[in-house]
Design a protein around this motif. Sequence first.
Motif, short mmCIF file in Angstrom:
data_model
loop_
_atom_site.label_atom_id
_atom_site.label_comp_id
_atom_site.label_asym_id
_atom_site.label_seq_id
_atom_site.Cartn_x
_atom_site.Cartn_y
_atom_site.Cartn_z
N TYR A 122 47.61 33.55 32.92
CA TYR A 122 48.46 34.51 33.61
C TYR A 122 47.86 35.91 33.53
N VAL A 123 47.94 36.65 34.64
CA VAL A 123 47.48 38.04 34.63
C VAL A 123 48.66 38.99 34.79
N ILE A 124 49.40 38.83 35.89
CA ILE A 124 50.47 39.78 36.19
C ILE A 124 51.34 39.20 37.29
N HIS A 125 52.54 39.71 37.44
CA HIS A 125 53.36 39.31 38.56
C HIS A 125 54.27 40.46 38.96
N GLY A 126 54.81 40.41 40.17
CA GLY A 126 55.70 41.46 40.63
C GLY A 126 56.50 41.01 41.84
N LEU A 127 57.50 41.80 42.18
CA LEU A 127 58.36 41.48 43.32
C LEU A 127 58.25 42.56 44.39
N THR A 128 58.58 43.80 44.06
CA THR A 128 58.52 44.88 45.04
C THR A 128 57.77 46.09 44.51
N ASN A 139 55.23 48.38 42.09
CA ASN A 139 53.93 48.24 41.42
C ASN A 139 54.15 47.96 39.94
N VAL A 140 53.25 47.22 39.36
CA VAL A 140 53.39 46.76 37.98
C VAL A 140 52.10 47.06 37.22
N ASN A 141 52.25 47.39 35.95
CA ASN A 141 51.08 47.59 35.09
C ASN A 141 51.27 46.79 33.81
N ASN A 142 50.20 46.21 33.33
CA ASN A 142 50.20 45.65 31.97
C ASN A 142 48.83 45.90 31.37
N ARG A 143 48.61 45.32 30.19
CA ARG A 143 47.38 45.65 29.47
C ARG A 143 46.15 45.08 30.18
N MET A 144 46.35 44.08 31.03
CA MET A 144 45.22 43.45 31.69
C MET A 144 44.88 44.11 33.02
N ALA A 145 45.91 44.47 33.78
CA ALA A 145 45.67 44.88 35.16
C ALA A 145 46.86 45.64 35.71
N SER A 146 46.71 46.08 36.96
CA SER A 146 47.81 46.65 37.73
C SER A 146 47.97 45.86 39.01
N LEU A 147 49.19 45.81 39.49
CA LEU A 147 49.48 45.13 40.75
C LEU A 147 50.11 46.15 41.68
N ALA A 148 49.45 46.36 42.80
CA ALA A 148 49.96 47.27 43.82
C ALA A 148 50.49 46.43 44.97
N ILE A 149 51.75 46.62 45.32
CA ILE A 149 52.39 45.82 46.36
C ILE A 149 52.69 46.72 47.54
N ALA A 150 52.27 46.30 48.73
CA ALA A 150 52.52 47.08 49.94
C ALA A 150 54.02 47.22 50.18
N GLU A 151 54.38 48.28 50.86
CA GLU A 151 55.80 48.55 51.10
C GLU A 151 56.47 47.41 51.86
N ASP A 152 55.76 46.82 52.82
CA ASP A 152 56.32 45.69 53.58
C ASP A 152 56.11 44.35 52.87
N ARG A 153 55.48 44.38 51.73
CA ARG A 153 55.22 43.21 50.88
C ARG A 153 54.33 42.16 51.54
N LYS A 154 53.68 42.50 52.60
CA LYS A 154 52.83 41.51 53.27
C LYS A 154 51.42 41.47 52.68
#
Lengths: 118, 118
Positions: free
Chosen positions: B46-52, B54-69
């Motif tokens: 596992y690296v990271i997960h998110g819904l809407t 942006n998320v950060n953890n010690r491994m990485a960041s997840l940037a989610i587009a506004e339209d989520r596409k």
Amino acid sequence: DVKVTQSSRYLVKRTGEKVFLECVQDMDHENMFWYRQDPGLGLRLIYFSYDVKMKEKGDIPEGYSVSREKKERFSLILESASTNQTSMYLCASSTGRLAGVGSYNEQFFGPGTRLTVL
Amino acid sequence: DAKTTQPNSMESNEEEPVHLPCNHSTISGTDYIHWYRQLPSQGPEYVIHGLTSNVNNRMASLAIAEDRKSSTLILHRATLRDAAVYYCILRDVFPETSYNNYGQNFVFGPGTRLSVLP
């Protein structure tokens, strides 16, 4: 340290042999999964189990069966191995309980068993 | 579950940021975006997960587009140890199953093979 262990890292069998792949997890997880991984195809789900003695077919169950007699152990069985079952086999587990706020039901994977059927 | 599209491979230099894209134009409102990675000769982790958001953890960041596409996994400073196959997966937070269980099996596509150059 959480652990999913698989009985062998490498296995070589002959066509027609019965093959057992064992997976054990020490996290008291309800769910256990068997995947196979082939170049260019990613991971494909073979079977999974959500409770002792319970099983559900995944995407490619043909040629395989499974057994879950104890919560911590999930076995994959190739009744009569064939050359097209040469692959990397990965076991995984996850909790079936609803993750609380801020938690996550991630899957934990074992190191894999590379099976070669001659 | 909705489908994701990732580049087959990417290359990065050590200690530089890496942006791994994932397109998921048919994502539904209750699909979580999950990222796993598979280091050589190991099972996925596992690296990271998110819904809407942006998320950060010690491994990485997840940037989610506004339209989520689409979404982007960001490794802020790539190391040689980050060389792996990265999988972007969508999964409904409450998958419909015939049993009371919130465990999730994931559909792993081919992923993006990240090479890190020294």
